[in-house]
Design a protein around this motif. Structure first.
Motif, PDB file in Angstrom:
ATOM      1  N   LEU A 145      14.518   4.336 -12.472  1.00  0.00           N
ATOM      2  CA  LEU A 145      15.369   4.444 -11.439  1.00  0.00           C
ATOM      3  C   LEU A 145      15.024   3.368  -9.613  1.00  0.00           C
ATOM      4  N   TYR A 162      16.237  -5.908 -12.563  1.00  0.00           N
ATOM      5  CA  TYR A 162      16.759  -6.582 -12.873  1.00  0.00           C
ATOM      6  C   TYR A 162      18.359  -7.327 -11.900  1.00  0.00           C
ATOM      7  N   ALA A 163      17.887  -6.689 -11.119  1.00  0.00           N
ATOM      8  CA  ALA A 163      18.708  -7.155  -9.266  1.00  0.00           C
ATOM      9  C   ALA A 163      18.622  -8.831  -9.507  1.00  0.00           C
ATOM     10  N   THR A 205      24.743  -9.333  -5.946  1.00  0.00           N
ATOM     11  CA  THR A 205      22.803  -9.467  -6.212  1.00  0.00           C
ATOM     12  C   THR A 205      21.812  -9.821  -5.573  1.00  0.00           C
ATOM     13  N   VAL A 258      12.405  -1.013 -12.467  1.00  0.00           N
ATOM     14  CA  VAL A 258      13.837  -1.833 -13.706  1.00  0.00           C
ATOM     15  C   VAL A 258      14.830  -1.793 -13.457  1.00  0.00           C
ATOM     16  N   PRO A 259      15.817  -1.043 -12.214  1.00  0.00           N
ATOM     17  CA  PRO A 259      16.944  -1.930 -11.852  1.00  0.00           C
ATOM     18  C   PRO A 259      17.013  -2.544 -10.271  1.00  0.00           C
ATOM     19  N   ALA A 260      15.745  -2.947  -9.612  1.00  0.00           N
ATOM     20  CA  ALA A 260      15.451  -3.605  -8.638  1.00  0.00           C
ATOM     21  C   ALA A 260      14.968  -5.566  -9.380  1.00  0.00           C
TER      22      ALA A 260
END
Length: 321
Positions: A50, A57-58, A293, A53-55
């Motif tokens: 949560l 990908y950003a 981003t 991985v999102p950080a």
């Protein structure tokens, strides 16, 4: 004497080291290692999925030109170069720093002053609830309310007309709007940090103040040598919380700034959060998710650096009491 000797023998036997040296300690260590995976593993997995991985990908998106759908075009540091050559981003970044430092200093000065005033005042629990109340109201509601208060026919101009001011200033003009937002953020947030600081001051044991009284210390000496040192860790926590919150300020600017009738807040009031949103969703016919981003990544980097600096600058030896 016999009873004392017997008790001593029992205590000695009860605290004797187990046979085999550190066998007991090693068994505890092995038990901790076995329990680490089932207890910490799920939380670590959720945190990775949560946040990490999102950080990550950003960060990858920030190095690409992307419209939100379709293939990405790798541009390296092109998005970051675009941001630092964009006057609007630099202005938004400057507004974020103003909120962070100017509003932050005002909040902590007022909050700590209220803490000292209310510490020995009767009915301080009621006063604490009243001061904390603005933080419970949604920021968007404050934005709408401020629009009604400061519009040309609003409460402020009506009160000024009563005192004979027939040509009041244009509160919602582009030049006055951001200072009003800074004042509103100070008002909305002060109660929250006042409550935290009051809790920190309340935990100081009374005998510290009694010792100060016996030593003949005045109010300033009590503040310098007792209150500040014993609440320094609370100040550090509040500083970190405000640093994180100030970079994310969006709703009150969007709603209050939009009350000028332009549909979105004037560019003079933008922060990096508003800039990121507009760039991604409202600024261009083709959304620039890569540049947006990159702006968000820079905000994250700013918060990370400032938090590390705060923890280093405000680090002191822990005082136990």
């Amino acid at each position: 004497m016999t009873q004392v000797a017997t008790a001593t023998e029992r205590l000695t036997v009860g605290t004797a080291a187990p046979r085999g040296g550190r066998t007991g300690g090693n068994a505890i260590d092995r038990a901790r290692k076995r329990l680490f995976v089932p207890f910490v593993g799920p939380a670590f997995l959720l945190y990775t999925l949560l946040f990490v991985v999102p950080a990550g990908y950003a960060v990858w998106i920030s190095f690409n030109k992307w419209a939100g759908a379709g293939p990405m075009e790798f541009v390296g540091f092109g998005n970051y170069i675009r941001l630092f050559s964009d006057k609007l981003f630099l202005q938004s970044f400057g507004n974020t720093l103003l909120l962070l430092f100017v509003v932050g200093i005002a909040i902590f000065v007022i909050a700590f002053g209220l803490t000292l005033v209310l510490r020995d005042m009767a009915g301080r629990k009621i006063a604490r609830s009243v001061i904390f109340f603005p933080h419970l109201v949604n920021a968007m509601i404050f934005g709408v309310l401020a629009g009604f208060i400061f519009n040309p026919g609003g409460l402020v101009n009506s009160l000024l007309a009563v005192f004979g001011v027939n040509e009041p200033p244009a509160w919602l003009s582009h030049d006055n709007l951001f200072p009003l937002i800074m004042v509103m953020m100070t008002w909305v947030t002060t109660g929250y940090f006042t409550t935290i600081l009051m809790a920190g001051v309340d935990r100081i044991p009374p005998y510290y103040y009694e010792d100060c009284a016996l030593a003949g210390a005045n109010a300033f000496q009590r503040l310098r040598h007792v209150i500040l040192p014993l609440t320094w860790d609370v100040f550090g926590t509040c500083a970190v919380l405000w640093t994180i919150s100030s970079v994310k300020i969006f709703e009150i600017i969007w709603v209050f700034g939009g009350s000028t009738g332009a549909g979105m807040p004037p560019t003079q009031t933008w922060t990096t959060a508003v800039y990121t949103y507009v760039t991604a969703f409202s600024g261009e016919s083709v959304p620039a998710y890569g540049a947006a981003t990159a702006s968000a990544v820079l905000s994250l980097a700013l918060v990370s650096v400032l938090v590390l600096l705060l923890r280093r600058v405000m680090k002191r030896d822990a005082v136990e009491f």
